[in-house]
Design an enzyme around this catalytic site. Structure first.
Site, PDB file in Angstrom:
ATOM      1  N   HIS A 287       0.831  -1.215   0.000  1.00 54.33           N
ATOM      2  CA  HIS A 287       0.000   0.000   0.000  1.00 54.33           C
ATOM      3  C   HIS A 287       0.867   1.268   0.000  1.00 54.33           C
ATOM      4  CE1 HIS A 287       1.022   0.846   4.181  1.00 54.33           C
ATOM      5  NE2 HIS A 287       0.976  -0.477   4.356  1.00 54.33           N
TER       6      HIS A 287
ATOM      7  N   ARG B 263      -6.069   0.618   3.792  1.00 53.07           N
ATOM      8  CA  ARG B 263      -4.928   1.203   3.067  1.00 53.07           C
ATOM      9  C   ARG B 263      -4.545   0.364   1.845  1.00 53.07           C
ATOM     10  NH1 ARG B 263      -3.200  -0.730   8.095  1.00 53.07           N
ATOM     11  NH2 ARG B 263      -1.201  -1.844   8.271  1.00 53.07           N
TER      12      ARG B 263
ATOM     13  N   GLU C 245      -1.490  -6.997   7.319  1.00 56.53           N
ATOM     14  CA  GLU C 245      -0.165  -6.779   7.886  1.00 56.53           C
ATOM     15  C   GLU C 245       0.020  -7.700   9.094  1.00 56.53           C
ATOM     16  OE1 GLU C 245       2.833  -6.435   7.920  1.00 56.53           O
ATOM     17  OE2 GLU C 245       3.133  -4.308   7.479  1.00 56.53           O
TER      18      GLU C 245
ATOM     19  N   TYR D 270       1.150  -6.428  15.107  1.00 63.13           N
ATOM     20  CA  TYR D 270       2.332  -5.902  15.794  1.00 63.13           C
ATOM     21  C   TYR D 270       2.193  -5.896  17.310  1.00 63.13           C
ATOM     22  CZ  TYR D 270       6.423  -4.528  13.061  1.00 63.13           C
ATOM     23  OH  TYR D 270       7.614  -4.551  12.370  1.00 63.13           O
TER      24      TYR D 270
ATOM     25  N   HIS E 280       0.712  -5.702   2.315  1.00 61.42           N
ATOM     26  CA  HIS E 280       1.488  -4.946   3.306  1.00 61.42           C
ATOM     27  C   HIS E 280       2.954  -5.396   3.332  1.00 61.42           C
ATOM     28  CE1 HIS E 280      -2.336  -3.464   4.958  1.00 61.42           C
ATOM     29  NE2 HIS E 280      -2.760  -4.604   4.456  1.00 61.42           N
TER      30      HIS E 280
HETATM   31  O1  3PG Z   1       2.874  -2.042  10.427  1.00 65.92           O
HETATM   32  C1  3PG Z   1       3.716  -1.166  10.233  1.00 65.92           C
HETATM   33  O2  3PG Z   1       4.050  -0.354  11.108  1.00 65.92           O
HETATM   34  C2  3PG Z   1       4.376  -1.032   8.897  1.00 65.92           C
HETATM   35  O3  3PG Z   1       3.434  -1.160   7.908  1.00 65.92           O
HETATM   36  C3  3PG Z   1       5.455  -2.062   8.692  1.00 65.92           C
HETATM   37  O4  3PG Z   1       6.331  -1.795   9.659  1.00 65.92           O
HETATM   38  P1  3PG Z   1       7.807  -2.400   9.754  1.00 65.92           P
HETATM   39  O5  3PG Z   1       8.627  -1.758   8.698  1.00 65.92           O
HETATM   40  O6  3PG Z   1       8.212  -1.984  11.148  1.00 65.92           O
HETATM   41  O7  3PG Z   1       7.709  -3.900   9.650  1.00 65.92           O
END
Ligand code: 3PG
Length: 330
Positions: free
Chosen positions: A84, A133, A188, A191, A258
């Protein structure tokens, strides 16, 4: 290291004769040309381009015999992967993961620019994650496609939604459409406890090395989140189960997704090791083109470059497709 490898790839515009469904397509084009000669409208030519992949919509079942499909070297199809465009949280340097954040203004421009680069590459189907996104990127990119087909997001909430709400009652309208399938599996990586935190501040708090490990190692997850390996278990499984059969049947596919879901898919396509994938970085809004043939994925062109011609080396069949677009939309 990976970027360097991409940068030194030999561009080859001579190989890869297109067969299979493209023979069908060439035949349709010849018929269409003849129709034009007999005074019928350019609509016939448009039909021929539309039927580039027969049975596009609704999704036609593909062969059950995967080995036959895989080994069929007469089928050659295009796969576009695109991360994206910049999101509003990329702009603020925040960990985003599965949080559903839209594109920034720059991200919108990147998506349109990406669309210009792929405007001459055939696209029969689009897969996106379930995040806005990726969907915005795919939709904006398609506004630039020279074919001017309409991307239509397929309902997927229930069987009734799939079969009933998405119905289109005109064959011609269907031919001028591109089905867009959304799948959470392409989201994605999750996280975890990093979502919403500033990346620079997190590195200052936990140390550059630790944060780099969370972000780029293959099998170390961020706190309560997914490692690349965990992300790959769903994203690559989805790709193999849903996207690959479409390519095997001759359809040209774009996947808008992503950074980390695509890193895991590229790892699979290019047989990268867990060590090699740590160096793989994907910029926002930059499309990558692969040709699928005989069970192999061949990357065409480079990851960076401001002009379409600098990014993609055309196969003969892609050149033919472009020629037909030129004929139709000059
Ligand atoms: O999810 C995120 O913050 C980014 O899309 C990817 O992040 P990264 O480069 O820290 O893996």
């Amino acid at each position: 290291m990976f970027l360097k490898t991409i940068g030194t790839i030999q561009l080859n515009s001579s190989g890869n004769e297109w067969g299979g469904c493209n023979k069908y397509s060439n035949y349709s084009l010849q018929l269409a040309k003849r129709s034009c000669m007999y005074g019928q409208s350019k609509l016939h030519l448009l039909h021929a381009l539309s039927s580039h992949s027969p049975g596009l919509y609704p999704l036609s079942p593909v062969s059950q015999n995967t080995d036959d499909c895989k080994n069929n070297t007469s089928v050659e199809s295009a796969l576009i992967l695109i991360r994206h465009g910049e999101s509003l949280w990329n702009e603020k340097n925040l960990f985003t993961g599965c949080v559903n954040v839209p594109l920034s203004k720059k991200g919108v421009e990147e998506a349109v620019e990406a669309g210009k680069r792929i405007s001459n590459i055939p696209v029969d189907m689009i897969y996106t994650s379930s995040l806005i996104r990726a969907q915005m990127t795919a939709m904006l990119a398609m506004t630039e496609h020279r074919h001017k087909k309409v991307p239509i997001i397929q309902h997927n909430g229930s069987d009734r939604a799939k079969e009933y709400w998405s119905q289109v009652s005109s064959e011609e309208t269907k031919r001028q459409s591109i089905p867009v399938i959304t799948a959470w599996e392409l989201n994605e990586r999750m996280y975890g406890e990093l979502q919403g935190l500033n990346k620079q501040e997190t590195a200052e708090r936990y140390g550059e090395e630790k944060v780099h490990e969370w972000r780029r190692s293959y099998d170390i997850p961020p706190p309560n989140g997914e490692s690349l390996e965990m992300c790959s278990q769903r994203a690559v499984a989805y790709f193999r189960e849903h996207v690959e059969p479409q390519l095997q049947s001759g359809k040209h596919v774009m996947v808008a997704s992503h950074a980390n879901s695509l890193r895991s898919i590229i790892m699979y396509l290019e047989k990268l090791t867990p060590h090699e994938v740590t160096a793989l970085e994907l910029p926002t809004g930059t499309p990558l083109l692969y040709i699928y043939k005989g069970g192999e994925f061949i990357r065409r062109g480079r990851l960076v470059g401001s002009k379409e011609a600098g990014v993609y080396a055309y196969t003969k069949s892609l050149a033919l497709y472009r020629e037909k677009l030129d004929e139709l939309f000059q």
